[in-house]
Design a protein around this motif. Structure first.
Motif, PDB file in Angstrom:
ATOM      1  N   ASP A   5       0.853  -1.186   0.000  1.00  0.00           N
ATOM      2  CA  ASP A   5       0.000   0.000   0.000  1.00  0.00           C
ATOM      3  C   ASP A   5       0.890   1.237   0.000  1.00  0.00           C
ATOM      4  N   LEU A   6       0.469   2.279  -0.716  1.00  0.00           N
ATOM      5  CA  LEU A   6       1.149   3.570  -0.667  1.00  0.00           C
ATOM      6  C   LEU A   6       0.240   4.546   0.058  1.00  0.00           C
ATOM      7  N   ASN A   7       0.654   5.026   1.218  1.00  0.00           N
ATOM      8  CA  ASN A   7      -0.184   5.963   1.961  1.00  0.00           C
ATOM      9  C   ASN A   7       0.462   7.347   2.013  1.00  0.00           C
ATOM     10  N   CYS A   8      -0.378   8.351   2.182  1.00  0.00           N
ATOM     11  CA  CYS A   8       0.103   9.730   2.220  1.00  0.00           C
ATOM     12  C   CYS A   8      -0.653  10.520   3.276  1.00  0.00           C
ATOM     13  N   ASP A   9       0.065  11.330   4.049  1.00  0.00           N
ATOM     14  CA  ASP A   9      -0.551  12.206   5.045  1.00  0.00           C
ATOM     15  C   ASP A   9      -1.119  13.429   4.327  1.00  0.00           C
ATOM     16  N   LEU A  10      -2.430  13.604   4.412  1.00  0.00           N
ATOM     17  CA  LEU A  10      -3.097  14.676   3.674  1.00  0.00           C
ATOM     18  C   LEU A  10      -4.033  15.477   4.579  1.00  0.00           C
ATOM     19  N   GLY A  11      -4.588  16.544   4.030  1.00  0.00           N
ATOM     20  CA  GLY A  11      -5.476  17.398   4.812  1.00  0.00           C
ATOM     21  C   GLY A  11      -4.744  18.221   5.845  1.00  0.00           C
ATOM     22  N   ILE A 197      12.790   1.572  -0.448  1.00  0.00           N
ATOM     23  CA  ILE A 197      11.481   0.934  -0.260  1.00  0.00           C
ATOM     24  C   ILE A 197      11.347  -0.352  -1.078  1.00  0.00           C
ATOM     25  N   VAL A 198      11.980  -0.401  -2.235  1.00  0.00           N
ATOM     26  CA  VAL A 198      11.951  -1.646  -3.018  1.00  0.00           C
ATOM     27  C   VAL A 198      12.626  -2.754  -2.227  1.00  0.00           C
ATOM     28  N   LYS A 199      13.746  -2.441  -1.594  1.00  0.00           N
ATOM     29  CA  LYS A 199      14.458  -3.437  -0.786  1.00  0.00           C
ATOM     30  C   LYS A 199      13.605  -3.880   0.405  1.00  0.00           C
ATOM     31  N   MET A 200      12.938  -2.913   1.046  1.00  0.00           N
ATOM     32  CA  MET A 200      12.119  -3.244   2.210  1.00  0.00           C
ATOM     33  C   MET A 200      10.952  -4.153   1.825  1.00  0.00           C
ATOM     34  N   VAL A 201      10.345  -3.887   0.670  1.00  0.00           N
ATOM     35  CA  VAL A 201       9.196  -4.691   0.246  1.00  0.00           C
ATOM     36  C   VAL A 201       9.623  -6.079  -0.229  1.00  0.00           C
ATOM     37  N   THR A 202      10.663  -6.160  -1.039  1.00  0.00           N
ATOM     38  CA  THR A 202      11.049  -7.434  -1.654  1.00  0.00           C
ATOM     39  C   THR A 202      11.952  -8.293  -0.771  1.00  0.00           C
ATOM     40  N   GLU A 203      12.748  -7.643   0.109  1.00  0.00           N
ATOM     41  CA  GLU A 203      13.677  -8.401   0.947  1.00  0.00           C
ATOM     42  C   GLU A 203      13.319  -8.368   2.429  1.00  0.00           C
ATOM     43  N   GLY A 204      12.436  -7.412   2.817  1.00  0.00           N
ATOM     44  CA  GLY A 204      12.091  -7.269   4.221  1.00  0.00           C
ATOM     45  C   GLY A 204      13.248  -6.765   5.053  1.00  0.00           C
ATOM     46  N   ALA A 234       5.812  10.839  -5.349  1.00  0.00           N
ATOM     47  CA  ALA A 234       4.718   9.863  -5.312  1.00  0.00           C
ATOM     48  C   ALA A 234       4.597   9.151  -6.657  1.00  0.00           C
ATOM     49  N   LYS A 235       4.663   9.905  -7.731  1.00  0.00           N
ATOM     50  CA  LYS A 235       4.563   9.341  -9.083  1.00  0.00           C
ATOM     51  C   LYS A 235       5.730   8.399  -9.364  1.00  0.00           C
ATOM     52  N   TYR A 236       6.939   8.850  -9.048  1.00  0.00           N
ATOM     53  CA  TYR A 236       8.134   8.043  -9.289  1.00  0.00           C
ATOM     54  C   TYR A 236       8.122   6.768  -8.447  1.00  0.00           C
ATOM     55  N   SER A 237       7.663   6.869  -7.207  1.00  0.00           N
ATOM     56  CA  SER A 237       7.611   5.705  -6.318  1.00  0.00           C
ATOM     57  C   SER A 237       6.687   4.642  -6.874  1.00  0.00           C
ATOM     58  N   LYS A 238       5.486   5.051  -7.262  1.00  0.00           N
ATOM     59  CA  LYS A 238       4.522   4.077  -7.779  1.00  0.00           C
ATOM     60  C   LYS A 238       5.026   3.431  -9.065  1.00  0.00           C
ATOM     61  N   GLU A 239       5.558   4.229  -9.962  1.00  0.00           N
ATOM     62  CA  GLU A 239       6.050   3.691 -11.235  1.00  0.00           C
ATOM     63  C   GLU A 239       7.198   2.710 -11.016  1.00  0.00           C
ATOM     64  N   THR A 240       8.120   3.040 -10.103  1.00  0.00           N
ATOM     65  CA  THR A 240       9.262   2.168  -9.848  1.00  0.00           C
ATOM     66  C   THR A 240       8.846   0.872  -9.164  1.00  0.00           C
ATOM     67  N   LEU A 241       7.921   0.962  -8.218  1.00  0.00           N
ATOM     68  CA  LEU A 241       7.429  -0.251  -7.568  1.00  0.00           C
ATOM     69  C   LEU A 241       6.800  -1.187  -8.594  1.00  0.00           C
ATOM     70  N   ASN A 244       9.139  -3.045 -10.731  1.00  0.00           N
ATOM     71  CA  ASN A 244       9.770  -4.152  -9.999  1.00  0.00           C
ATOM     72  C   ASN A 244       8.767  -5.247  -9.663  1.00  0.00           C
ATOM     73  N   ASN A 245       7.656  -5.272 -10.398  1.00  0.00           N
ATOM     74  CA  ASN A 245       6.613  -6.301 -10.250  1.00  0.00           C
ATOM     75  C   ASN A 245       6.001  -6.324  -8.857  1.00  0.00           C
ATOM     76  N   ILE A 246       5.874  -5.144  -8.266  1.00  0.00           N
ATOM     77  CA  ILE A 246       5.210  -5.005  -6.966  1.00  0.00           C
ATOM     78  C   ILE A 246       3.835  -4.392  -7.206  1.00  0.00           C
ATOM     79  N   ILE A 247       2.790  -5.068  -6.780  1.00  0.00           N
ATOM     80  CA  ILE A 247       1.431  -4.561  -6.934  1.00  0.00           C
ATOM     81  C   ILE A 247       1.196  -3.487  -5.888  1.00  0.00           C
ATOM     82  N   VAL A 248       0.729  -2.330  -6.328  1.00  0.00           N
ATOM     83  CA  VAL A 248       0.421  -1.224  -5.415  1.00  0.00           C
ATOM     84  C   VAL A 248      -1.097  -1.183  -5.224  1.00  0.00           C
ATOM     85  N   SER A 249      -1.552  -1.508  -4.024  1.00  0.00           N
ATOM     86  CA  SER A 249      -2.993  -1.529  -3.748  1.00  0.00           C
ATOM     87  C   SER A 249      -3.237  -1.261  -2.270  1.00  0.00           C
ATOM     88  N   ALA A 250      -4.444  -0.808  -1.944  1.00  0.00           N
ATOM     89  CA  ALA A 250      -4.794  -0.496  -0.557  1.00  0.00           C
ATOM     90  C   ALA A 250      -4.756  -1.754   0.303  1.00  0.00           C
TER      91      ALA A 250
END
Length: 253
Positions: A5-11, A197-204, A234-241, A244-250
């Motif tokens: 999931d990609l979250n963002c602090d908003l408002g 973040i790619v390392k954290m997601v794919t390698e933990g 935000a755009k670059y993060s999602k595109e790069t994930l 790297n074959n990482i599904i970005v979803s809530a």
């Protein structure tokens, strides 16, 4: 296949960013943490942010903080666990009111700033926050620093928890974030931050400032909405994930 999931602090109003840029960021994230008025935000900004998140199909969460507008909720305050519980209940309730006007449900709760960091190491405060979330609705997801006291408290009480990692923050060898008071707290190089973040997601794993490899779980990644180049990042993060074959979803899909 990895999923995150990609979250963002908003408002977070008061000159932190413009609503126009906020709307653009919502095209690239999957969860929005909406400020509830204590550290930032006001009723009109809350309503507009909820509206924009719904229009962009982004899941909504409450982002409760300490009552410190001048310090943007980033200064520690001495509070009791009961006070922490009450603050969280109050702020979730405020956001729920706006969600009800749109017939929309809340996905998660993520503490902000100093409250977040305090609950990462303070067991009693973490338990009070988890209890507050559970008492409002056991179906809510509790977002907390990966492997922290907050995620442990959430799991213990029976909440679904999301272990959060940070794209633009550096880490200590104990898995905590480097204090913002230190010059090396932030990663300003976009490529370096996204590689982390790619390392954290794919390698933990993440490399700490002490050059040690720290194991962690990455269910959701925080993209700060008040950064100077937040939209591009935000755009670059999602595109790069995705490259790297990482599904970005809530978290709740």
């Amino acid at each position: 296949m990895f999923r995150v999931d990609l979250n963002c602090d908003l408002g977070e109003s008061f000159g932190r960013y413009k609503l126009g840029e906020q709307q653009e960021i919502l095209k690239y994230v999957t969860s929005a943490n909406i400020a509830c008025g204590f550290h930032a935000g006001d009723p009109s900004v809350m309503r507009e942010t909820v509206k924009l998140a719904i229009e962009n199909g982004v899941k909504i969460g409450a982002h409760p903080g300490l009552p410190d507008l001048n310090g943007f909720g980033r200064r520690e305050m001495k509070i009791t666990p009961q006070e922490g519980y009450d603050m969280v209940v109050y702020q979730i309730g405020a956001l729920q009111g706006f969600l009800a006007t749109f017939n929309e449900t809340m996905q998660h709760v993520k503490p902000h700033g100093a409250l977040y960091n305090m609950s990462a190491t303070d067991t009693k405060l973490a338990e009070a926050i988890a209890q507050a979330v559970y008492d409002i609705s056991p179906s809510l997801v509790l977002f907390g620093l990966a492997g922290s006291e907050l995620t442990k408290a959430g799991e213990k009480i029976g909440l679904r928890t999301a272990h959060e990692v940070f794209a633009d923050r550096t880490y200590q060898s104990d898995g905590t974030l480097t204090s913002r008071s230190q010059s090396d707290a932030l990663l300003t190089n976009q490529e370096q931050a996204v590689a982390q973040i790619v390392k954290m997601v794919t390698e933990g794993k993440v490399i700490s400032q002490q050059n040690t490899e720290v194991s962690l779980k990455a269910d959701t990644i925080c993209i700060h909405g008040d950064g100077e180049h937040a939209l591009d990042f935000a755009k670059y993060s999602k595109e790069t994930l995705e490259k790297n074959n990482i599904i970005v979803s809530a978290v709740c899909k």
